[in-house]
Enzyme design. Structure first.
Site, PDB file in Angstrom:
ATOM      1  N   SER A 291      -9.615   2.105   2.847  1.00 55.06           N
ATOM      2  CA  SER A 291      -8.690   2.877   2.035  1.00 55.06           C
ATOM      3  C   SER A 291      -7.640   2.029   1.307  1.00 55.06           C
ATOM      4  O   SER A 291      -6.905   2.547   0.466  1.00 55.06           O
ATOM      5  CB  SER A 291      -7.967   3.910   2.911  1.00 55.06           C
ATOM      6  OG  SER A 291      -7.188   3.274   3.919  1.00 55.06           O
TER       7      SER A 291
ATOM      8  N   LYS B  32       0.833  -1.203   0.000  1.00 55.96           N
ATOM      9  CA  LYS B  32       0.000   0.000   0.000  1.00 55.96           C
ATOM     10  C   LYS B  32       0.867   1.252   0.000  1.00 55.96           C
ATOM     11  O   LYS B  32       1.905   1.316   0.662  1.00 55.96           O
ATOM     12  CB  LYS B  32      -0.937  -0.024   1.205  1.00 55.96           C
ATOM     13  CG  LYS B  32      -1.996   1.090   1.198  1.00 55.96           C
ATOM     14  CD  LYS B  32      -2.945   0.922   2.370  1.00 55.96           C
ATOM     15  CE  LYS B  32      -3.965   2.038   2.446  1.00 55.96           C
ATOM     16  NZ  LYS B  32      -4.887   1.891   3.593  1.00 55.96           N
TER      17      LYS B  32
ATOM     18  N   SER C 272     -10.202  -0.403   6.874  1.00 57.96           N
ATOM     19  CA  SER C 272      -9.574  -0.160   5.578  1.00 57.96           C
ATOM     20  C   SER C 272      -8.903  -1.373   4.945  1.00 57.96           C
ATOM     21  O   SER C 272      -8.512  -1.313   3.781  1.00 57.96           O
ATOM     22  CB  SER C 272      -8.550   0.976   5.696  1.00 57.96           C
ATOM     23  OG  SER C 272      -9.208   2.208   5.851  1.00 57.96           O
TER      24      SER C 272
END
Length: 473
Positions: free
Chosen positions: A167, A92, A191
């Site tokens: 996210s 990420k 997330s």
């Protein structure tokens, strides 16, 4: 989601290699049946074919990946292979990798190359993992969406008109699309679990502090997102090693991550079907979770309904605190830079501008109230199951299911409390809607029982009656 072993594809075409699990690759590498270079090339080909539609990646670097794959190949050939050598991965965007800027999903941040790998990236690199790219996220990680002012709009491989969630948006899409077996997300309110649910993959939010991170924050964790539970367990063998940069991390334990067997007979499982606040539960999601509860009961578990415990005061207090936290970051920016932020996020953060100190303190205190309530509600069970979200994937262009910054968190009632309580929680696919969209089952364990959550997730992965081939984009 298909949970059948794809081992019959391991020696097929280069395209098929992209669908191999990490566990299968380690076996194939050890037998010298396939090379990390061939696998990396297959994943690069998959990315080049799918990425124009998905937009899941940032800083994709195929040349560096092939260089690292060749080095891995040499280690396997010389008998010096590392623990996870040659397995392709993405990380990420907010987890720093040396030399790559960390924009945090927003066009408002300067693009300064990171000086070093963050702990999770460092652990995987030490173990020989081949890092292909970073994955996209929304502005400051504050949306359950693939919408960003910096990255292109990320989309869901199961339906390109839908959102992958967030996210960890790009991570969820990348895992479902077969951009390698290993992916890392982060989670402070859902997330990892939300995109895992909406993309039909497995995602583990570990106990707070189990995986060292930098920077650390209340409730914030990093965790694996994979197509199988076993691959997530493999990642945990690496990600949990200690790092002095995280002063809130747990003492390191050499846990039996790969021992995934569990006897369901006699387990006490709570079913939290209602969140207590937020969006009304979708009937298809309810039906899928009910099927899972009945299956666990049929396998010998003691299954009991657990009432909701989240209140409006808790969620609104957390909203106040997070708005003010976001505004503290945004306020010092110039008008020009502030204007680059996603308008939804800017409007939401501005709601924290005029909060009093007492209101902010009260909001933070509600996070502690939530923590105590979560432990009190779940402690008498070995595990709790629930929906991950009250809805399935929503239109890709929206910032949230409601798309209203004045009601930003109406979809995280099932997930956020277990960030505040430090409890491990996972999303494992539990079926699909009639329209073919994935539905996630949340499995919550007692504090620090990450291995137990993996074990029950593995049991459900094997039991789940609705298994489907991975999507083709």
């Amino acid at each position: 989601m298909s949970t059948q072993s794809p081992s019959h594809r391991t020696h097929g075409s280069p395209e098929d290699l992209a669908d191999s699990t990490g566990a299968e690759l380690l076996d194939a590498y050890a037998r010298k049946a396939v090379s990390p270079v061939d696998v990396t090339r297959a994943v690069i080909a998959r990315i080049e074919a799918y990425e124009p539609q998905l937009q899941a990646l940032y800083a994709f670097d195929p040349d560096a990946a092939l260089r690292d794959a060749r080095a891995s190949e040499q280690r396997w050939m010389s008998g010096q292979a590392r623990a996870l050598d040659g397995i392709p991965a993405t990380i990420k965007e907010n987890i720093a990798t040396k030399g790559v800027p960390v924009p945090l999903g927003t066009a408002a941040r300067p693009l300064v190359p990171a000086a070093e790998d963050a702990p999770a990236a460092a652990r995987l690199r030490e173990d020989g993992v081949v890092i292909l790219a970073k994955t996209t996220m929304p502005d400051y990680g504050m949306l359950s969406s693939g919408l960003s002012s910096f990255h292109p709009l990320a989309r869901n491989p199961w339906d390109l008109a839908k959102n992958p969630g967030g996210s960890s948006a790009g991570a969820g899409a990348a895992a479902a699309a077969g951009y390698g077996p290993f992916h890392i997300g982060t989670d402070i309110g859902g997330s990892i679990r939300l995109p895992a649910s909406w993309c039909g993959v497995f995602g583990l939010k570990p106990s707070f502090g189990r995986i060292p991170i930098d920077p650390t924050y209340y409730g914030r964790v990093a965790g694996p997102m994979t197509r199988t539970v076993r691959d997530a367990a493999l990642m945990m063998t690496s990600l949990t090693r200690p790092d002095v940069r995280d002063p809130m991390s747990l003492p390191y334990q050499d846990l039996p991550w790969l021992d995934l067997g569990i006897d369901l007979k006699g387990l006490r499982i709570g079913v939290m079907m209602e969140a207590g606040i937020g969006l009304t539960l979708d009937p298809e999601v309810r039906a899928a979770v009910e099927r899972a509860a009945k299956a666990f009961a049929a396998a010998g578990a003691s299954v009991e309904e657990m009432p909701p415990f989240i209140t409006r005061e808790m969620l609104d207090g957390l909203d106040d605190f997070w708005r003010q936290r976001a505004w503290t970051d945004i306020a010092p920016l110039s008008d020009e830079d502030r204007g680059k932020i996603l308008p939804y996020i800017l409007q939401w953060a501005e709601g924290g501008r005029d909060l009093t100190g007492a209101a902010v303190y009260s909001g933070m205190n509600q996070m502690m109230v939530m923590r105590h309530a979560a432990v009190a509600a779940t402690h008498r069970f070995d595990f709790v199951i629930s929906p991950v979200a009250p809805c399935v994937a929503y239109p890709a262009e929206l910032a949230s299911p409601i798309h209203n910054p004045e009601e930003p968190f109406e979809h995280i009632g099932y997930t956020v409390a277990f960030n505040m309580s430090d409890q491990p929680a996972a999303s494992v696919n539990t079926g699909f809607t009639t329209a073919g969209l994935p539905i996630g089952l949340q499995i919550i364990g007692r504090r620090f029982d990450d291995v137990g959550v993996l074990r029950l997730s593995q049991a459900w992965e094997e039991m789940c009656p609705d298994r489907r081939p991975w999507p083709k984009v």
